[in-house]
Design a protein around this motif. Structure first.
Motif, PDB file in Angstrom:
ATOM      1  N   ASN A   1       0.698  -1.251   0.163  1.00  0.00           N
ATOM      2  CA  ASN A   1      -0.040   0.016  -0.057  1.00  0.00           C
ATOM      3  C   ASN A   1       1.012   1.234   0.248  1.00  0.00           C
ATOM      4  O   ASN A   1       0.885   2.202   1.031  1.00  0.00           O
ATOM      5  CB  ASN A   1      -1.036   0.062   1.130  1.00  0.00           C
ATOM      6  CG  ASN A   1      -1.899  -1.263   1.112  1.00  0.00           C
ATOM      7  OD1 ASN A   1      -2.212  -1.630   0.343  1.00  0.00           O
ATOM      8  ND2 ASN A   1      -2.324  -1.454   2.341  1.00  0.00           N
ATOM      9  N   LYS A   2       1.632   1.607  -1.056  1.00  0.00           N
ATOM     10  CA  LYS A   2       2.494   2.399  -1.131  1.00  0.00           C
ATOM     11  C   LYS A   2       1.769   3.783  -0.797  1.00  0.00           C
ATOM     12  O   LYS A   2       0.575   4.168  -0.893  1.00  0.00           O
ATOM     13  CB  LYS A   2       2.842   2.819  -2.724  1.00  0.00           C
ATOM     14  CG  LYS A   2       3.654   1.816  -3.261  1.00  0.00           C
ATOM     15  CD  LYS A   2       4.079   1.773  -4.568  1.00  0.00           C
ATOM     16  CE  LYS A   2       5.102   0.811  -5.183  1.00  0.00           C
ATOM     17  NZ  LYS A   2       5.132  -0.430  -4.824  1.00  0.00           N
TER      18      LYS A   2
ATOM     19  N   ILE B   1       8.603  -4.370  11.028  1.00  0.00           N
ATOM     20  CA  ILE B   1       7.588  -4.065  10.429  1.00  0.00           C
ATOM     21  C   ILE B   1       7.315  -2.545  10.978  1.00  0.00           C
ATOM     22  O   ILE B   1       7.188  -2.448  12.121  1.00  0.00           O
ATOM     23  CB  ILE B   1       6.303  -4.849  10.480  1.00  0.00           C
ATOM     24  CG1 ILE B   1       6.674  -6.247  10.057  1.00  0.00           C
ATOM     25  CG2 ILE B   1       5.205  -4.138   9.734  1.00  0.00           C
ATOM     26  CD1 ILE B   1       5.392  -7.102  10.319  1.00  0.00           C
ATOM     27  N   PHE B   2       6.826  -1.454   9.882  1.00  0.00           N
ATOM     28  CA  PHE B   2       6.777  -0.180  10.011  1.00  0.00           C
ATOM     29  C   PHE B   2       5.243  -0.195   9.521  1.00  0.00           C
ATOM     30  O   PHE B   2       5.128  -0.327   8.411  1.00  0.00           O
ATOM     31  CB  PHE B   2       7.578   0.771   9.565  1.00  0.00           C
ATOM     32  CG  PHE B   2       8.716   1.118  10.059  1.00  0.00           C
ATOM     33  CD1 PHE B   2       9.122   1.697  11.331  1.00  0.00           C
ATOM     34  CD2 PHE B   2       9.876   0.238   9.773  1.00  0.00           C
ATOM     35  CE1 PHE B   2      10.401   2.150  12.004  1.00  0.00           C
ATOM     36  CE2 PHE B   2      11.274   0.405  10.464  1.00  0.00           C
ATOM     37  CZ  PHE B   2      11.473   1.346  11.623  1.00  0.00           C
ATOM     38  N   THR B   3       4.392   0.683  10.317  1.00  0.00           N
ATOM     39  CA  THR B   3       2.895   0.836   9.887  1.00  0.00           C
ATOM     40  C   THR B   3       2.798   2.448   9.810  1.00  0.00           C
ATOM     41  O   THR B   3       3.413   3.058  10.761  1.00  0.00           O
ATOM     42  CB  THR B   3       1.976   0.293  10.747  1.00  0.00           C
ATOM     43  OG1 THR B   3       2.036  -1.013  10.917  1.00  0.00           O
ATOM     44  CG2 THR B   3       0.603   0.576  10.231  1.00  0.00           C
ATOM     45  N   VAL B   4       2.525   3.062   8.647  1.00  0.00           N
ATOM     46  CA  VAL B   4       2.634   4.256   8.489  1.00  0.00           C
ATOM     47  C   VAL B   4       1.134   4.891   8.313  1.00  0.00           C
ATOM     48  O   VAL B   4       0.464   4.532   7.128  1.00  0.00           O
ATOM     49  CB  VAL B   4       3.442   4.820   7.452  1.00  0.00           C
ATOM     50  CG1 VAL B   4       3.329   6.407   7.033  1.00  0.00           C
ATOM     51  CG2 VAL B   4       4.857   4.510   7.678  1.00  0.00           C
ATOM     52  N   ASN B   5       0.490   5.794   8.970  1.00  0.00           N
ATOM     53  CA  ASN B   5      -0.865   6.332   8.631  1.00  0.00           C
ATOM     54  C   ASN B   5      -0.469   7.297   7.596  1.00  0.00           C
ATOM     55  O   ASN B   5       0.158   8.514   7.554  1.00  0.00           O
ATOM     56  CB  ASN B   5      -1.310   7.042   9.962  1.00  0.00           C
ATOM     57  CG  ASN B   5      -2.711   7.777   9.763  1.00  0.00           C
ATOM     58  OD1 ASN B   5      -2.753   8.435   8.661  1.00  0.00           O
ATOM     59  ND2 ASN B   5      -3.419   7.598  10.682  1.00  0.00           N
ATOM     60  N   LYS B   6      -1.233   7.099   6.440  1.00  0.00           N
ATOM     61  CA  LYS B   6      -0.868   7.527   5.123  1.00  0.00           C
ATOM     62  C   LYS B   6      -1.624   9.290   5.303  1.00  0.00           C
ATOM     63  O   LYS B   6      -0.826  10.188   4.876  1.00  0.00           O
ATOM     64  CB  LYS B   6      -1.562   6.969   4.102  1.00  0.00           C
ATOM     65  CG  LYS B   6      -0.848   5.647   3.808  1.00  0.00           C
ATOM     66  CD  LYS B   6      -1.677   4.837   2.732  1.00  0.00           C
ATOM     67  CE  LYS B   6      -1.635   5.239   1.576  1.00  0.00           C
ATOM     68  NZ  LYS B   6      -2.207   4.257   0.409  1.00  0.00           N
ATOM     69  N   GLN B   7      -2.380   9.457   6.091  1.00  0.00           N
ATOM     70  CA  GLN B   7      -3.045  10.772   6.050  1.00  0.00           C
ATOM     71  C   GLN B   7      -1.837  11.668   6.743  1.00  0.00           C
ATOM     72  O   GLN B   7      -1.702  12.910   6.394  1.00  0.00           O
ATOM     73  CB  GLN B   7      -4.459  10.758   6.971  1.00  0.00           C
ATOM     74  CG  GLN B   7      -5.122  12.234   6.903  1.00  0.00           C
ATOM     75  CD  GLN B   7      -5.484  12.554   5.432  1.00  0.00           C
ATOM     76  OE1 GLN B   7      -5.880  12.060   4.584  1.00  0.00           O
ATOM     77  NE2 GLN B   7      -5.390  14.197   5.414  1.00  0.00           N
ATOM     78  N   GLU B   8      -1.333  11.247   7.858  1.00  0.00           N
ATOM     79  CA  GLU B   8      -0.594  11.719   8.915  1.00  0.00           C
ATOM     80  C   GLU B   8       0.652  12.108   7.986  1.00  0.00           C
ATOM     81  O   GLU B   8       1.335  13.218   8.047  1.00  0.00           O
ATOM     82  CB  GLU B   8      -0.026  11.032  10.087  1.00  0.00           C
ATOM     83  CG  GLU B   8      -1.160  11.055  11.012  1.00  0.00           C
ATOM     84  CD  GLU B   8      -0.870  10.416  12.348  1.00  0.00           C
ATOM     85  OE1 GLU B   8       0.401   9.892  12.378  1.00  0.00           O
ATOM     86  OE2 GLU B   8      -1.893  10.150  13.050  1.00  0.00           O
ATOM     87  N   ALA B   9       1.227  10.994   7.067  1.00  0.00           N
ATOM     88  CA  ALA B   9       2.410  11.541   6.382  1.00  0.00           C
ATOM     89  C   ALA B   9       2.220  12.232   5.316  1.00  0.00           C
ATOM     90  O   ALA B   9       2.897  13.261   4.930  1.00  0.00           O
ATOM     91  CB  ALA B   9       2.682   9.785   5.677  1.00  0.00           C
TER      92      ALA B   9
END
Length: 129
Positions: free
Chosen positions: A11-12, A83-91
């Motif tokens: 999920n780029k 494993i890193f999980t990234v909140n796309k909205q925050e990014a």
């Protein structure tokens, strides 16, 4: 001794409609990687399956046995997993504030996971596949 490090992204950050991106690194000695590959090949043959496994959007309960057995086997091996999980909205908000292109952040995160692996796994010879 040869050490294998696998890197993957799901999920780029610039892919729309999905809330999170995932970045991971899996490290192990080469002989363990070969044992895992052999096990997964045998499991696919036994279950008459050739499909690739995806863990982000798993919806096919018909493959439950394959997923369960594969995960159970892999996680019981001497491996290192980050494993890193990234909140796309925050990014996106952060990159807008910093005037950074969101696709550049993906590259930075992959590099960060890779560096973390080297730091955690030590001076072992790394081969990327």
């Amino acid at each position: 001794m040869t050490y294998i490090i696998y890197l993957d992204e799901s999920n780029k950050l610039d892919q729309s409609g999905i809330d999170y991106s995932y970045y991971g690194a899996l490290g192990m000695e080469e002989n363990i990687a070969e044992e895992i590959r052999t096990y997964l090949t045998d499991l696919n043959n036994k279950l008459n399956s050739s499909s690739e496994m995806h863990f982000v959007n798993y919806t096919q309960d018909t493959n439950f046995e394959k997923y369960f057995k594969a995960l159970n086997f892999i996680l019981s091996q001497p491996i290192q997993l980050s494993i890193f999980t990234v909140n796309k909205q925050e990014a996106k908000q952060l990159t807008a504030e910093m005037t950074v292109i969101i696709s550049s952040v993906s590259i930075v995160l992959i590099f960060k996971v890779w560096l973390l692996d080297i730091f955690i796994f030590g001076d072992k010879k790394a081969i990327r596949r």
